[in-house]
Design a protein around this motif. Structure first.
Motif, PDB file in Angstrom:
ATOM      1  N   ALA A  23     -35.640   8.620  -7.590  1.00  0.00           N
ATOM      2  CA  ALA A  23     -34.334   8.206  -8.106  1.00  0.00           C
ATOM      3  C   ALA A  23     -33.319   7.998  -6.994  1.00  0.00           C
ATOM      4  O   ALA A  23     -32.453   7.114  -7.077  1.00  0.00           O
ATOM      5  CB  ALA A  23     -33.822   9.258  -9.097  1.00  0.00           C
ATOM      6  N   ALA A  24     -33.412   8.813  -5.941  1.00  0.00           N
ATOM      7  CA  ALA A  24     -32.466   8.712  -4.828  1.00  0.00           C
ATOM      8  C   ALA A  24     -32.819   7.575  -3.873  1.00  0.00           C
ATOM      9  O   ALA A  24     -31.999   7.212  -3.017  1.00  0.00           O
ATOM     10  CB  ALA A  24     -32.424  10.035  -4.064  1.00  0.00           C
ATOM     11  N   SER A  25     -34.012   7.017  -4.004  1.00  0.00           N
ATOM     12  CA  SER A  25     -34.482   5.985  -3.078  1.00  0.00           C
ATOM     13  C   SER A  25     -34.208   4.580  -3.578  1.00  0.00           C
ATOM     14  O   SER A  25     -33.637   3.748  -2.865  1.00  0.00           O
ATOM     15  CB  SER A  25     -35.992   6.146  -2.836  1.00  0.00           C
ATOM     16  N   ILE A  26     -34.618   4.304  -4.806  1.00  0.00           N
ATOM     17  CA  ILE A  26     -34.577   2.933  -5.315  1.00  0.00           C
ATOM     18  C   ILE A  26     -33.133   2.452  -5.451  1.00  0.00           C
ATOM     19  O   ILE A  26     -32.305   3.108  -6.076  1.00  0.00           O
ATOM     20  CB  ILE A  26     -35.304   2.847  -6.669  1.00  0.00           C
ATOM     21  N   VAL A  52     -30.360   2.411   6.208  1.00  0.00           N
ATOM     22  CA  VAL A  52     -30.966   2.828   4.941  1.00  0.00           C
ATOM     23  C   VAL A  52     -32.020   3.895   5.187  1.00  0.00           C
ATOM     24  O   VAL A  52     -32.086   4.906   4.474  1.00  0.00           O
ATOM     25  CB  VAL A  52     -31.580   1.615   4.209  1.00  0.00           C
ATOM     26  N   ARG A  53     -32.834   3.686   6.227  1.00  0.00           N
ATOM     27  CA  ARG A  53     -33.885   4.672   6.526  1.00  0.00           C
ATOM     28  C   ARG A  53     -33.284   6.020   6.929  1.00  0.00           C
ATOM     29  O   ARG A  53     -33.782   7.076   6.522  1.00  0.00           O
ATOM     30  CB  ARG A  53     -34.795   4.152   7.634  1.00  0.00           C
ATOM     31  N   ALA A  54     -32.213   5.992   7.689  1.00  0.00           N
ATOM     32  CA  ALA A  54     -31.578   7.241   8.123  1.00  0.00           C
ATOM     33  C   ALA A  54     -30.983   7.984   6.929  1.00  0.00           C
ATOM     34  O   ALA A  54     -31.126   9.208   6.801  1.00  0.00           O
ATOM     35  CB  ALA A  54     -30.499   6.951   9.169  1.00  0.00           C
ATOM     36  N   GLU A  55     -30.311   7.255   6.055  1.00  0.00           N
ATOM     37  CA  GLU A  55     -29.729   7.889   4.864  1.00  0.00           C
ATOM     38  C   GLU A  55     -30.825   8.420   3.944  1.00  0.00           C
ATOM     39  O   GLU A  55     -30.684   9.508   3.359  1.00  0.00           O
ATOM     40  CB  GLU A  55     -28.859   6.882   4.111  1.00  0.00           C
ATOM     41  N   LEU A  56     -31.923   7.678   3.841  1.00  0.00           N
ATOM     42  CA  LEU A  56     -33.037   8.136   3.017  1.00  0.00           C
ATOM     43  C   LEU A  56     -33.597   9.450   3.548  1.00  0.00           C
ATOM     44  O   LEU A  56     -33.881  10.371   2.778  1.00  0.00           O
ATOM     45  CB  LEU A  56     -34.130   7.065   2.978  1.00  0.00           C
ATOM     46  N   GLN A  57     -33.748   9.546   4.861  1.00  0.00           N
ATOM     47  CA  GLN A  57     -34.267  10.789   5.449  1.00  0.00           C
ATOM     48  C   GLN A  57     -33.345  11.968   5.153  1.00  0.00           C
ATOM     49  O   GLN A  57     -33.818  13.083   4.904  1.00  0.00           O
ATOM     50  CB  GLN A  57     -34.458  10.618   6.955  1.00  0.00           C
ATOM     51  N   LEU A  97     -31.095   2.113  -2.879  1.00  0.00           N
ATOM     52  CA  LEU A  97     -30.288   2.559  -1.732  1.00  0.00           C
ATOM     53  C   LEU A  97     -30.007   1.364  -0.818  1.00  0.00           C
ATOM     54  O   LEU A  97     -30.927   0.658  -0.405  1.00  0.00           O
ATOM     55  CB  LEU A  97     -31.038   3.654  -0.966  1.00  0.00           C
ATOM     56  N   ALA A  98     -28.741   1.123  -0.510  1.00  0.00           N
ATOM     57  CA  ALA A  98     -28.357  -0.083   0.241  1.00  0.00           C
ATOM     58  C   ALA A  98     -27.263   0.247   1.248  1.00  0.00           C
ATOM     59  O   ALA A  98     -26.465   1.167   1.058  1.00  0.00           O
ATOM     60  CB  ALA A  98     -27.896  -1.184  -0.709  1.00  0.00           C
ATOM     61  N   ARG A  99     -27.240  -0.541   2.327  1.00  0.00           N
ATOM     62  CA  ARG A  99     -26.196  -0.452   3.331  1.00  0.00           C
ATOM     63  C   ARG A  99     -25.875  -1.855   3.829  1.00  0.00           C
ATOM     64  O   ARG A  99     -26.757  -2.699   3.990  1.00  0.00           O
ATOM     65  CB  ARG A  99     -26.631   0.435   4.513  1.00  0.00           C
ATOM     66  N   GLN A 100     -24.585  -2.086   4.090  1.00  0.00           N
ATOM     67  CA  GLN A 100     -24.147  -3.356   4.640  1.00  0.00           C
ATOM     68  C   GLN A 100     -24.361  -3.354   6.155  1.00  0.00           C
ATOM     69  O   GLN A 100     -24.462  -2.298   6.785  1.00  0.00           O
ATOM     70  CB  GLN A 100     -22.660  -3.587   4.317  1.00  0.00           C
ATOM     71  N   ALA A 101     -24.399  -4.569   6.726  1.00  0.00           N
ATOM     72  CA  ALA A 101     -24.568  -4.730   8.179  1.00  0.00           C
ATOM     73  C   ALA A 101     -25.722  -3.869   8.693  1.00  0.00           C
ATOM     74  O   ALA A 101     -25.580  -3.077   9.619  1.00  0.00           O
ATOM     75  CB  ALA A 101     -23.269  -4.370   8.907  1.00  0.00           C
ATOM     76  N   ASP A 102     -26.873  -4.060   8.058  1.00  0.00           N
ATOM     77  CA  ASP A 102     -28.058  -3.260   8.405  1.00  0.00           C
ATOM     78  C   ASP A 102     -29.286  -4.162   8.415  1.00  0.00           C
ATOM     79  O   ASP A 102     -30.220  -3.982   7.625  1.00  0.00           O
ATOM     80  CB  ASP A 102     -28.207  -2.128   7.373  1.00  0.00           C
ATOM     81  N   PRO A 103     -29.311  -5.151   9.329  1.00  0.00           N
ATOM     82  CA  PRO A 103     -30.394  -6.148   9.305  1.00  0.00           C
ATOM     83  C   PRO A 103     -31.774  -5.554   9.562  1.00  0.00           C
ATOM     84  O   PRO A 103     -32.776  -6.105   9.100  1.00  0.00           O
ATOM     85  CB  PRO A 103     -29.993  -7.132  10.415  1.00  0.00           C
ATOM     86  N   ASP A 104     -31.847  -4.454  10.287  1.00  0.00           N
ATOM     87  CA  ASP A 104     -33.146  -3.828  10.565  1.00  0.00           C
ATOM     88  C   ASP A 104     -33.466  -2.670   9.631  1.00  0.00           C
ATOM     89  O   ASP A 104     -34.467  -1.982   9.799  1.00  0.00           O
ATOM     90  CB  ASP A 104     -33.183  -3.328  12.017  1.00  0.00           C
ATOM     91  N   CYS A 105     -32.588  -2.425   8.665  1.00  0.00           N
ATOM     92  CA  CYS A 105     -32.760  -1.351   7.665  1.00  0.00           C
ATOM     93  C   CYS A 105     -32.746   0.039   8.281  1.00  0.00           C
ATOM     94  O   CYS A 105     -33.217   1.005   7.657  1.00  0.00           O
ATOM     95  CB  CYS A 105     -34.062  -1.558   6.877  1.00  0.00           C
ATOM     96  N   ASN A 106     -32.194   0.177   9.474  1.00  0.00           N
ATOM     97  CA  ASN A 106     -32.156   1.495  10.119  1.00  0.00           C
ATOM     98  C   ASN A 106     -31.184   2.444   9.412  1.00  0.00           C
ATOM     99  O   ASN A 106     -31.454   3.645   9.302  1.00  0.00           O
ATOM    100  CB  ASN A 106     -31.767   1.350  11.588  1.00  0.00           C
TER     101      ASN A 106
END
Length: 211
Positions: free
Chosen positions: A151-154, A167-172, A156-165
């Motif tokens: 639920a916490a993953s699907i 999003v990955r950091a927030e997910l961790q 999940l979005a961030r602006q100005a994040d072309p490499d998804c770094n």
């Protein structure tokens, strides 16, 4: 011969509303099924113990039980969790569009290696049923953690994040918090169950004392 039924504008509107109301529950059920379509794989890995009495069986558990920390446990629940994640770039940002878990839960439980005397078997059957029920609660806590991660993953979005770094950091960060919560709940459950008078404590006393 009856002619074609045309109906008034109001009648056609009512019919469309009726159809939509009939479809909505079906769509809701389909969405629920899609969100919860995964199921955990549960396995039991027995280890062998021996003895003709309850106390002998318990002593065998102490010698052969799974190692946990510096000692041995009566039983132990472990799990392996992997994810299939779909990160998508959107307008220079990133969104985690989907996250599907693969969860394998393993219960390590004692198993009598041979036939038992009738009275010992009665004691053992009650003991092992209680121990397995205890471990299954640990499994439920693990499944609950995975559902919360999903639920916490699907989405999940961030602006100005072309490499998804980002999003990955927030997910961790979210995963770390949920993992710590799962461990805390498991420890608290064990503390209550294994304390004097707790369920597991009573199971051990009944086995050893022949009650």
């Amino acid at each position: 011969m009856p002619g074609p039924i045309h109906g008034s504008t109001d009648e056609r509107c009512v019919m469309r509303i009726f159809i939509m109301l009939a479809i909505l529950p079906i769509l809701a059920m389909a969405g629920t099924a899609a969100a919860g379509e995964w199921q955990p794989v549960e396995k039991v890995e027995p280890y062998q113990v021996s003895g003709a009495t309850g106390i002998a069986l318990y002593e065998s558990i102490g010698a052969r039980g799974p190692k946990v920390g510096i000692g041995r446990a009566i039983a132990y629940t472990d799990f392996k969790l992997t994810w299939t994640r779909d990160y998508q770039q959107q307008g220079g940002g990133c969104v985690l569009a989907s996250a599907k878990p693969k969860l394998i839960i393993t219960y390590r439980l004692p198993q009598a290696s041979g036939p038992l005397p009738a009275e010992t078997k009665r004691l053992w059957d009650r003991f092992i049923a209680g121990v397995e029920a205890h471990e299954r609660v640990h499994g439920e806590i693990i499944v609950d953690m995975v559902k919360k991660i999903e639920a916490a993953s699907i989405g999940l979005a961030r602006q100005a994040d072309p490499d998804c770094n980002k999003v990955r950091a927030e997910l961790q960060n979210r995963l770390r918090a949920l993992s710590l919560e799962q461990r805390r709940r498991s420890r608290e459950f064990d503390r209550v169950e294994m304390s004097n008078g707790g369920n597991v404590h009573q199971l051990v006393l009944a086995l050893v004392n022949g009650q």
